[in-house]
Design a protein around this motif. Sequence first.
Motif, PDB file in Angstrom:
ATOM      1  N   VAL A   1       5.559  37.619 105.442  1.00  0.00           N
ATOM      2  CA  VAL A   1       6.268  38.420 105.159  1.00  0.00           C
ATOM      3  C   VAL A   1       7.704  37.275 104.023  1.00  0.00           C
ATOM      4  O   VAL A   1       8.027  36.628 104.697  1.00  0.00           O
ATOM      5  N   LEU A   2       8.761  38.112 103.609  1.00  0.00           N
ATOM      6  CA  LEU A   2       9.537  37.444 103.172  1.00  0.00           C
ATOM      7  C   LEU A   2      10.505  38.243 103.693  1.00  0.00           C
ATOM      8  O   LEU A   2      11.193  39.119 103.605  1.00  0.00           O
ATOM      9  N   LEU A   3      11.674  37.398 104.062  1.00  0.00           N
ATOM     10  CA  LEU A   3      13.339  38.018 104.068  1.00  0.00           C
ATOM     11  C   LEU A   3      14.303  38.143 103.128  1.00  0.00           C
ATOM     12  O   LEU A   3      14.263  36.985 103.098  1.00  0.00           O
ATOM     13  N   ILE A   4      14.843  39.026 103.164  1.00  0.00           N
ATOM     14  CA  ILE A   4      15.983  38.825 101.276  1.00  0.00           C
ATOM     15  C   ILE A   4      17.247  39.925 102.228  1.00  0.00           C
ATOM     16  O   ILE A   4      17.092  40.775 103.374  1.00  0.00           O
ATOM     17  N   ASN A   5      18.173  38.524 103.113  1.00  0.00           N
ATOM     18  CA  ASN A   5      19.244  38.819 102.977  1.00  0.00           C
ATOM     19  C   ASN A   5      20.896  38.623 102.012  1.00  0.00           C
ATOM     20  O   ASN A   5      20.851  37.799 102.190  1.00  0.00           O
ATOM     21  N   VAL A   6      20.883  39.833 101.958  1.00  0.00           N
ATOM     22  CA  VAL A   6      22.404  39.175 101.011  1.00  0.00           C
ATOM     23  C   VAL A   6      23.347  40.465 102.124  1.00  0.00           C
ATOM     24  O   VAL A   6      23.554  41.068 102.536  1.00  0.00           O
ATOM     25  N   ALA A   7      24.422  39.285 100.935  1.00  0.00           N
ATOM     26  CA  ALA A   7      26.040  38.999 101.702  1.00  0.00           C
ATOM     27  C   ALA A   7      27.058  39.086 100.971  1.00  0.00           C
ATOM     28  O   ALA A   7      26.806  38.155  99.676  1.00  0.00           O
ATOM     29  N   THR A   8      27.959  39.758 101.372  1.00  0.00           N
ATOM     30  CA  THR A   8      28.659  39.986 100.104  1.00  0.00           C
ATOM     31  C   THR A   8      30.645  38.994 100.589  1.00  0.00           C
ATOM     32  O   THR A   8      30.128  38.889 102.530  1.00  0.00           O
ATOM     33  N   THR A   9      30.653  38.414 100.496  1.00  0.00           N
ATOM     34  CA  THR A   9      32.198  37.618 100.499  1.00  0.00           C
ATOM     35  C   THR A   9      33.416  37.302  99.356  1.00  0.00           C
ATOM     36  O   THR A   9      32.747  37.275  98.099  1.00  0.00           O
ATOM     37  N   ASP A  10      34.061  36.761 100.378  1.00  0.00           N
ATOM     38  CA  ASP A  10      35.179  36.010  99.331  1.00  0.00           C
ATOM     39  C   ASP A  10      35.337  35.106  99.041  1.00  0.00           C
ATOM     40  O   ASP A  10      36.608  34.372  98.395  1.00  0.00           O
ATOM     41  N   ASP A  11      34.495  34.140  99.895  1.00  0.00           N
ATOM     42  CA  ASP A  11      34.329  32.661  99.877  1.00  0.00           C
ATOM     43  C   ASP A  11      32.949  32.206 100.588  1.00  0.00           C
ATOM     44  O   ASP A  11      32.736  32.132 101.361  1.00  0.00           O
ATOM     45  N   ALA A  12      32.092  31.997  99.377  1.00  0.00           N
ATOM     46  CA  ALA A  12      31.082  32.237  98.879  1.00  0.00           C
ATOM     47  C   ALA A  12      30.508  31.079  99.564  1.00  0.00           C
ATOM     48  O   ALA A  12      29.729  30.873 100.426  1.00  0.00           O
ATOM     49  N   PRO A  13      31.485  29.564  99.201  1.00  0.00           N
ATOM     50  CA  PRO A  13      30.870  28.620 100.044  1.00  0.00           C
ATOM     51  C   PRO A  13      30.891  28.239 101.380  1.00  0.00           C
ATOM     52  O   PRO A  13      30.188  27.800 102.173  1.00  0.00           O
ATOM     53  N   ALA A  14      32.184  29.080 102.114  1.00  0.00           N
ATOM     54  CA  ALA A  14      31.620  29.337 103.706  1.00  0.00           C
ATOM     55  C   ALA A  14      30.646  30.072 104.056  1.00  0.00           C
ATOM     56  O   ALA A  14      30.375  29.472 105.415  1.00  0.00           O
ATOM     57  N   THR A  15      30.274  31.208 103.330  1.00  0.00           N
ATOM     58  CA  THR A  15      28.853  31.085 103.584  1.00  0.00           C
ATOM     59  C   THR A  15      28.127  31.134 103.707  1.00  0.00           C
ATOM     60  O   THR A  15      27.082  31.093 104.461  1.00  0.00           O
ATOM     61  N   VAL A  16      27.876  30.181 102.831  1.00  0.00           N
ATOM     62  CA  VAL A  16      26.381  29.663 102.440  1.00  0.00           C
ATOM     63  C   VAL A  16      26.643  28.671 103.435  1.00  0.00           C
ATOM     64  O   VAL A  16      25.563  27.694 104.049  1.00  0.00           O
ATOM     65  N   ASP A  17      27.936  27.448 103.785  1.00  0.00           N
ATOM     66  CA  ASP A  17      27.622  25.784 105.069  1.00  0.00           C
ATOM     67  C   ASP A  17      27.304  27.193 106.114  1.00  0.00           C
ATOM     68  O   ASP A  17      26.590  26.526 106.672  1.00  0.00           O
ATOM     69  N   ALA A  18      27.520  28.620 106.519  1.00  0.00           N
ATOM     70  CA  ALA A  18      27.534  28.998 108.101  1.00  0.00           C
ATOM     71  C   ALA A  18      25.692  29.649 108.038  1.00  0.00           C
ATOM     72  O   ALA A  18      25.903  29.150 108.716  1.00  0.00           O
ATOM     73  N   LEU A  19      25.819  30.720 106.822  1.00  0.00           N
ATOM     74  CA  LEU A  19      24.308  30.381 106.975  1.00  0.00           C
ATOM     75  C   LEU A  19      23.645  29.233 107.101  1.00  0.00           C
ATOM     76  O   LEU A  19      22.596  29.387 107.446  1.00  0.00           O
ATOM     77  N   ALA A  20      23.610  27.958 105.938  1.00  0.00           N
ATOM     78  CA  ALA A  20      22.999  27.010 106.401  1.00  0.00           C
ATOM     79  C   ALA A  20      22.753  26.199 107.801  1.00  0.00           C
ATOM     80  O   ALA A  20      22.099  25.740 108.321  1.00  0.00           O
ATOM     81  N   LYS A  21      24.254  26.492 108.848  1.00  0.00           N
ATOM     82  CA  LYS A  21      23.590  26.034 109.826  1.00  0.00           C
ATOM     83  C   LYS A  21      22.782  27.393 110.870  1.00  0.00           C
ATOM     84  O   LYS A  21      21.784  26.602 111.405  1.00  0.00           O
ATOM     85  N   ALA A  22      22.738  28.110 110.036  1.00  0.00           N
ATOM     86  CA  ALA A  22      21.841  29.096 111.109  1.00  0.00           C
ATOM     87  C   ALA A  22      20.483  28.586 110.542  1.00  0.00           C
ATOM     88  O   ALA A  22      19.205  29.129 111.346  1.00  0.00           O
ATOM     89  N   VAL A  23      19.966  28.626 109.368  1.00  0.00           N
ATOM     90  CA  VAL A  23      18.830  28.587 109.109  1.00  0.00           C
ATOM     91  C   VAL A  23      18.844  27.254 108.851  1.00  0.00           C
ATOM     92  O   VAL A  23      16.954  27.085 109.344  1.00  0.00           O
ATOM     93  N   GLU A  24      18.621  25.698 109.471  1.00  0.00           N
ATOM     94  CA  GLU A  24      18.651  24.866 109.776  1.00  0.00           C
ATOM     95  C   GLU A  24      18.193  24.847 110.888  1.00  0.00           C
ATOM     96  O   GLU A  24      17.875  23.949 111.147  1.00  0.00           O
TER      97      GLU A  24
END
Length: 196
Positions: free
Chosen positions: A100-123
């Motif tokens: 399966v492919l997960l596609i998770n779409v998130a809206t945000t006002d602070d993309a760098p912070a969202t990418v950083d937080a998501l990267a920590k979960a994915v790592e």
Amino acid sequence: MIHVLTLTYLKPRETVTAHMAEHKAWLREHADRGRILLSGPRPDGGAVIVTADLDEATVRDLIESDPWHRLGIASYERIGFEARNAGPGVVTAAEPDDSVLLINVATTDDAPATVDALAKAVEHVAATADGFHGSRLLTSVDGDAVVNIAAWADEKRFNAIFDDPEFTRRYGNFARTTSGAKYRLYRTSRVITPNR
């Protein structure tokens, strides 16, 4: 096995060009059937084709059905290998399977912070989760959305990550950086390649 097919031209360039349309139609047919992942010319002449995960007999049939092979325009050399790693979004199975492919779409006002937080979960997932094949984090051009495309062996192993308290803590941190997020799991229904 994945196979890397190296084509060497046996005829003059004019003959290759005269039969290019037939060869391209053959490439597209098999790419659309999920058998060919990549193809293209080599800078020094000839071409390369990378197949999906196919057995030896299917690869032999694939080669023999190429108009260039049938007409003696190109010879094939083949190297097979067991694909253990692939970039997220690269589906190597020629036929539908449990992946399966997960596609998770998130809206945000602070993309760098969202990418950083998501990267920590994915790592964390990358280091601990069985069945995880990789992830690609994307930021929209407008900067108001972040997408995670992740490849998983199957739905059961994806769902198991929610039993991991460290993952759920990190995912909660990610969720707090968003104004909304929604994910879905997908399987390939059809492949359509460029027709040019």
